[in-house]
Design a protein around this motif. Sequence first.
Motif, mmCIF file in Angstrom:
data_model
loop_
_atom_site.group_PDB
_atom_site.id
_atom_site.type_symbol
_atom_site.label_atom_id
_atom_site.label_comp_id
_atom_site.label_asym_id
_atom_site.label_seq_id
_atom_site.Cartn_x
_atom_site.Cartn_y
_atom_site.Cartn_z
ATOM 1 N N GLY A 1 19.908 -9.454 -4.276
ATOM 2 C CA GLY A 1 20.843 -9.274 -5.495
ATOM 3 C C GLY A 1 19.923 -9.707 -6.618
ATOM 4 N N TRP A 2 20.561 -9.437 -7.729
ATOM 5 C CA TRP A 2 20.109 -9.837 -9.090
ATOM 6 C C TRP A 2 19.817 -11.364 -9.446
ATOM 7 N N HIS B 1 0.804 -1.218 -0.150
ATOM 8 C CA HIS B 1 0.156 -0.138 0.104
ATOM 9 C C HIS B 1 0.967 1.378 0.213
ATOM 10 N N GLY B 2 0.685 2.148 -1.226
ATOM 11 C CA GLY B 2 1.629 3.106 -1.188
ATOM 12 C C GLY B 2 2.971 3.134 -1.441
ATOM 13 N N LEU B 3 3.514 1.857 -1.655
ATOM 14 C CA LEU B 3 4.745 1.630 -2.087
ATOM 15 C C LEU B 3 5.123 1.673 -3.543
ATOM 16 N N LYS B 4 5.968 2.849 -3.985
ATOM 17 C CA LYS B 4 6.384 2.654 -5.335
ATOM 18 C C LYS B 4 7.059 1.600 -5.809
ATOM 19 N N LEU B 5 6.992 1.250 -7.102
ATOM 20 C CA LEU B 5 7.845 0.101 -7.762
ATOM 21 C C LEU B 5 9.188 0.021 -7.609
ATOM 22 N N GLU B 6 9.905 1.136 -7.641
ATOM 23 C CA GLU B 6 11.241 1.598 -7.555
ATOM 24 C C GLU B 6 11.729 1.247 -6.271
ATOM 25 N N THR B 7 10.787 1.771 -5.198
ATOM 26 C CA THR B 7 11.402 1.402 -3.899
ATOM 27 C C THR B 7 11.273 -0.057 -3.740
ATOM 28 N N LEU B 8 10.327 -0.859 -3.916
ATOM 29 C CA LEU B 8 9.930 -2.158 -3.706
ATOM 30 C C LEU B 8 11.174 -3.005 -4.274
ATOM 31 N N LEU B 9 11.440 -2.644 -5.751
ATOM 32 C CA LEU B 9 12.466 -3.233 -6.486
ATOM 33 C C LEU B 9 13.931 -2.841 -5.611
ATOM 34 N N THR B 10 14.199 -1.733 -5.255
ATOM 35 C CA THR B 10 15.557 -1.316 -4.773
ATOM 36 C C THR B 10 15.585 -2.272 -3.410
ATOM 37 N N GLU B 11 14.541 -2.392 -2.638
ATOM 38 C CA GLU B 11 14.790 -2.974 -1.450
ATOM 39 C C GLU B 11 14.976 -4.655 -1.660
ATOM 40 N N ILE B 12 14.310 -5.268 -2.532
ATOM 41 C CA ILE B 12 14.721 -6.641 -2.605
ATOM 42 C C ILE B 12 16.212 -6.711 -3.474
ATOM 43 N N VAL B 13 16.431 -5.821 -4.295
ATOM 44 C CA VAL B 13 17.605 -5.961 -5.172
ATOM 45 C C VAL B 13 18.986 -5.750 -4.045
ATOM 46 N N ASP B 14 18.722 -4.889 -3.002
ATOM 47 C CA ASP B 14 19.741 -4.734 -2.113
ATOM 48 C C ASP B 14 19.844 -5.687 -1.140
ATOM 49 N N HIS B 15 18.859 -6.626 -0.934
ATOM 50 C CA HIS B 15 18.663 -7.654 0.236
ATOM 51 C C HIS B 15 19.217 -8.970 -0.556
#
Length: 137
Positions: free
Chosen positions: A29-30, A13-27
């Motif tokens: 990795g690709w 809810h209210g989470l931008k796709l960019e933020t979501l992707l950045t969080e999971i990539v940072d944790h």
Amino acid sequence: MNTENKYLNNPLHGLKLETLLTEIVDHYGWEILHAYLNLKCFKTKPSIASSIKFLKKTDWAREKVEAFYLYQFKNLPRADSEQFQLPPRERIIPAHQKPKEPAVLSFEDAERLRQKKAKKSRERASNAGNPWANWGK
């Protein structure tokens, strides 16, 4: 209860796709993302910008990534069958369910999941032409 309040417990809810992707990539990795989600945008020259561009145009891929975010990264219990039919952003997460630490993922588990999905797909394909294939099971 108004419609807006029903979704407040959903981590999307209210989470931008960019933020979501950045969080999971940072944790994770690709490489792990590609192993679990099998999306080409996570393998060939991956970047946040190119992945977002693809995910915004491709509903099924975005929903796959959002479900991964909910059930692996936020480690929420799986949705019931009724909620599972809805896109991840429209799912109502019960108030008593709170996000936990991200799940520990491995390439070995990703390969086991891939093999399991491939087996199910082969079984569905072989039963598609035979309406009696699952009769009595």
